[in-house]
Motif scaffolding. Structure first.
Motif, PDB file in Angstrom:
ATOM      1  N   LEU A   1       0.871  -1.222  -0.064  1.00 12.47           N
ATOM      2  CA  LEU A   1      -0.027   0.043  -0.037  1.00 12.47           C
ATOM      3  C   LEU A   1       1.033   1.195   0.063  1.00 12.47           C
ATOM      4  O   LEU A   1       0.683   2.247  -0.574  1.00 12.47           O
ATOM      5  N   TYR A   2       2.332   1.159   0.997  1.00  7.30           N
ATOM      6  CA  TYR A   2       2.778   2.316   0.839  1.00  7.30           C
ATOM      7  C   TYR A   2       3.606   2.540  -0.431  1.00  7.30           C
ATOM      8  O   TYR A   2       3.641   3.569  -1.086  1.00  7.30           O
ATOM      9  N   GLU A   3       3.740   1.411  -1.184  1.00 13.24           N
ATOM     10  CA  GLU A   3       4.624   1.695  -2.691  1.00 13.24           C
ATOM     11  C   GLU A   3       3.367   1.952  -3.690  1.00 13.24           C
ATOM     12  O   GLU A   3       3.790   2.833  -4.579  1.00 13.24           O
ATOM     13  N   ALA A   4       2.174   1.817  -3.274  1.00 12.38           N
ATOM     14  CA  ALA A   4       1.040   2.144  -4.431  1.00 12.38           C
ATOM     15  C   ALA A   4       1.031   3.985  -4.054  1.00 12.38           C
ATOM     16  O   ALA A   4       0.990   4.470  -4.915  1.00 12.38           O
ATOM     17  N   TYR A   5       1.163   4.248  -2.723  1.00 17.11           N
ATOM     18  CA  TYR A   5       0.855   5.610  -2.644  1.00 17.11           C
ATOM     19  C   TYR A   5       2.123   6.402  -2.923  1.00 17.11           C
ATOM     20  O   TYR A   5       1.900   7.474  -3.744  1.00 17.11           O
ATOM     21  N   ASP A   6       3.212   5.882  -2.862  1.00 18.72           N
ATOM     22  CA  ASP A   6       4.534   6.375  -3.461  1.00 18.72           C
ATOM     23  C   ASP A   6       4.647   6.705  -5.018  1.00 18.72           C
ATOM     24  O   ASP A   6       4.824   7.563  -5.333  1.00 18.72           O
ATOM     25  N   SER A   7       3.914   5.886  -5.798  1.00 22.54           N
ATOM     26  CA  SER A   7       3.833   5.699  -7.214  1.00 22.54           C
ATOM     27  C   SER A   7       2.793   6.785  -7.639  1.00 22.54           C
ATOM     28  O   SER A   7       2.829   7.256  -8.499  1.00 22.54           O
ATOM     29  N   ILE A   8       1.451   6.903  -6.828  1.00 17.96           N
ATOM     30  CA  ILE A   8       0.604   7.919  -7.122  1.00 17.96           C
ATOM     31  C   ILE A   8       1.176   9.300  -6.787  1.00 17.96           C
ATOM     32  O   ILE A   8       1.221  10.118  -7.760  1.00 17.96           O
ATOM     33  N   TYR A   9       1.848   9.296  -5.794  1.00 16.78           N
ATOM     34  CA  TYR A   9       2.273  10.743  -5.318  1.00 16.78           C
ATOM     35  C   TYR A   9       3.496  11.131  -6.118  1.00 16.78           C
ATOM     36  O   TYR A   9       3.483  12.473  -6.464  1.00 16.78           O
TER      37      TYR A   9
ATOM     38  N   PHE B   1       4.133  10.184  -9.317  1.00 14.52           N
ATOM     39  CA  PHE B   1       3.692   9.551 -10.597  1.00 14.52           C
ATOM     40  C   PHE B   1       4.965   9.944 -11.639  1.00 14.52           C
ATOM     41  O   PHE B   1       5.451   9.030 -12.254  1.00 14.52           O
ATOM     42  N   GLN B   2       5.133  11.378 -12.024  1.00 18.02           N
ATOM     43  CA  GLN B   2       6.271  11.629 -12.779  1.00 18.02           C
ATOM     44  C   GLN B   2       7.429  11.082 -12.493  1.00 18.02           C
ATOM     45  O   GLN B   2       7.966  10.678 -13.512  1.00 18.02           O
ATOM     46  N   ARG B   3       7.988  11.164 -11.156  1.00 17.47           N
ATOM     47  CA  ARG B   3       9.267  10.832 -11.001  1.00 17.47           C
ATOM     48  C   ARG B   3       9.284   9.183 -11.027  1.00 17.47           C
ATOM     49  O   ARG B   3      10.402   8.927 -11.620  1.00 17.47           O
ATOM     50  N   THR B   4       8.342   8.584 -11.069  1.00 20.68           N
ATOM     51  CA  THR B   4       8.288   7.072 -11.209  1.00 20.68           C
ATOM     52  C   THR B   4       8.360   6.910 -12.684  1.00 20.68           C
ATOM     53  O   THR B   4       8.942   5.760 -13.033  1.00 20.68           O
ATOM     54  N   LYS B   5       7.736   7.428 -13.576  1.00 17.75           N
ATOM     55  CA  LYS B   5       7.771   7.304 -14.795  1.00 17.75           C
ATOM     56  C   LYS B   5       9.127   7.619 -15.335  1.00 17.75           C
ATOM     57  O   LYS B   5       9.847   7.010 -16.121  1.00 17.75           O
ATOM     58  N   ASN B   6       9.925   8.572 -14.713  1.00 19.38           N
ATOM     59  CA  ASN B   6      11.336   8.921 -14.856  1.00 19.38           C
ATOM     60  C   ASN B   6      12.112   7.859 -14.780  1.00 19.38           C
ATOM     61  O   ASN B   6      12.988   7.347 -15.469  1.00 19.38           O
ATOM     62  N   THR B   7      12.055   7.181 -13.578  1.00 19.04           N
ATOM     63  CA  THR B   7      12.625   6.062 -13.082  1.00 19.04           C
ATOM     64  C   THR B   7      12.405   4.781 -14.078  1.00 19.04           C
ATOM     65  O   THR B   7      13.506   4.204 -14.389  1.00 19.04           O
ATOM     66  N   MET B   8      11.225   4.725 -14.573  1.00 22.16           N
ATOM     67  CA  MET B   8      10.700   3.656 -15.626  1.00 22.16           C
ATOM     68  C   MET B   8      11.796   3.863 -16.563  1.00 22.16           C
ATOM     69  O   MET B   8      12.370   2.997 -17.485  1.00 22.16           O
ATOM     70  N   THR B   9      11.937   5.107 -17.191  1.00 21.94           N
ATOM     71  CA  THR B   9      12.751   5.338 -18.501  1.00 21.94           C
ATOM     72  C   THR B   9      14.206   4.895 -18.409  1.00 21.94           C
ATOM     73  O   THR B   9      14.875   4.384 -19.084  1.00 21.94           O
ATOM     74  N   GLU B  10      14.668   4.989 -16.918  1.00 19.32           N
ATOM     75  CA  GLU B  10      16.078   4.824 -16.548  1.00 19.32           C
ATOM     76  C   GLU B  10      16.427   3.367 -16.558  1.00 19.32           C
ATOM     77  O   GLU B  10      17.419   3.000 -17.138  1.00 19.32           O
TER      78      GLU B  10
ATOM     79  N   ILE C   1      -0.196   0.268 -10.193  1.00 19.15           N
ATOM     80  CA  ILE C   1      -0.849   0.855  -9.071  1.00 19.15           C
ATOM     81  C   ILE C   1      -2.109   0.241  -8.669  1.00 19.15           C
ATOM     82  O   ILE C   1      -2.563  -0.184  -7.467  1.00 19.15           O
ATOM     83  N   PHE C   2      -2.720  -0.226  -9.825  1.00 13.54           N
ATOM     84  CA  PHE C   2      -4.179  -0.795  -9.561  1.00 13.54           C
ATOM     85  C   PHE C   2      -3.901  -2.210  -8.749  1.00 13.54           C
ATOM     86  O   PHE C   2      -4.504  -2.484  -7.863  1.00 13.54           O
ATOM     87  N   LEU C   3      -2.791  -2.944  -9.161  1.00 13.65           N
ATOM     88  CA  LEU C   3      -2.362  -4.240  -8.701  1.00 13.65           C
ATOM     89  C   LEU C   3      -2.042  -4.133  -7.229  1.00 13.65           C
ATOM     90  O   LEU C   3      -2.352  -4.900  -6.177  1.00 13.65           O
ATOM     91  N   LEU C   4      -1.127  -2.921  -6.974  1.00 15.54           N
ATOM     92  CA  LEU C   4      -0.642  -2.798  -5.692  1.00 15.54           C
ATOM     93  C   LEU C   4      -1.855  -2.366  -4.585  1.00 15.54           C
ATOM     94  O   LEU C   4      -1.997  -2.899  -3.388  1.00 15.54           O
TER      95      LEU C   4
END
Length: 141
Positions: free
Chosen positions: A18-26, A28-37, A52-55
């Motif tokens: 649940l914390y990981e889902a919250y962090d990914s929502i909060y 969001f753009q930074r997580t997308k940048n990490t995905m690109t990395e 996020i849905f699965l989490l």
């Protein structure tokens, strides 16, 4: 005592997801940048929203003890590929391999915990058990 330990295990596991889902929502753009990395560039919005849905759904179901097997499968669908992508210690330089290998093994331990939940079920203290043992009065049937 076993039932309380089952409940505590579910609470601690679900808190992490649940914390990981919250962090990914909060973030969001930074997580997308990490995905690109990490080379995940195909349809990032859909992949991140799906994660996020699965989490969220898996974490909530795990927390309340409803359909724990399905919740664990949801979380495994997310967690196994991410572990092999993010913590691929065999692709890292030698000085970093030990540190990343420890993170990889920690994630594999979490995967093991989810597999145990698939095998054992939700335990006594769960919504599923509450629904199964609650009787509806005759006048409301």
């Amino acid at each position: 005592m076993k039932d309380i330990i089952d409940l505590l295990g579910r609470v601690f596991l679900s808190a992490m997801f649940l914390y990981e889902a919250y962090d990914s929502i909060y973030y969001f753009q930074r997580t997308k940048n990490t995905m690109t990395e990490y080379g995940i560039t195909w349809n990032q919005d859909m992949l991140l929203s799906g994660a996020i849905f699965l989490l969220l759904v898996g974490g909530i179901m795990l927390l309340i003890g409803y359909r724990v097997t399905l919740a664990s499968i949801f979380l495994l669908i997310y967690y196994v590929p991410i572990t092999f992508i993010i913590h691929s210690w065999w692709n890292k330089p030698v000085p970093l391999q030990r540190e990343i290998a420890i993170d990889f093994m920690q994630n594999m331990a979490i995967v093991g915990g989810l597999l145990l939940l698939i095998g054992r079920g939700s335990g006594r203290y769960s919504i599923k058990r509450l629904f199964a043992t609650t009787r509806v009065p005759r006048k409301y049937r």
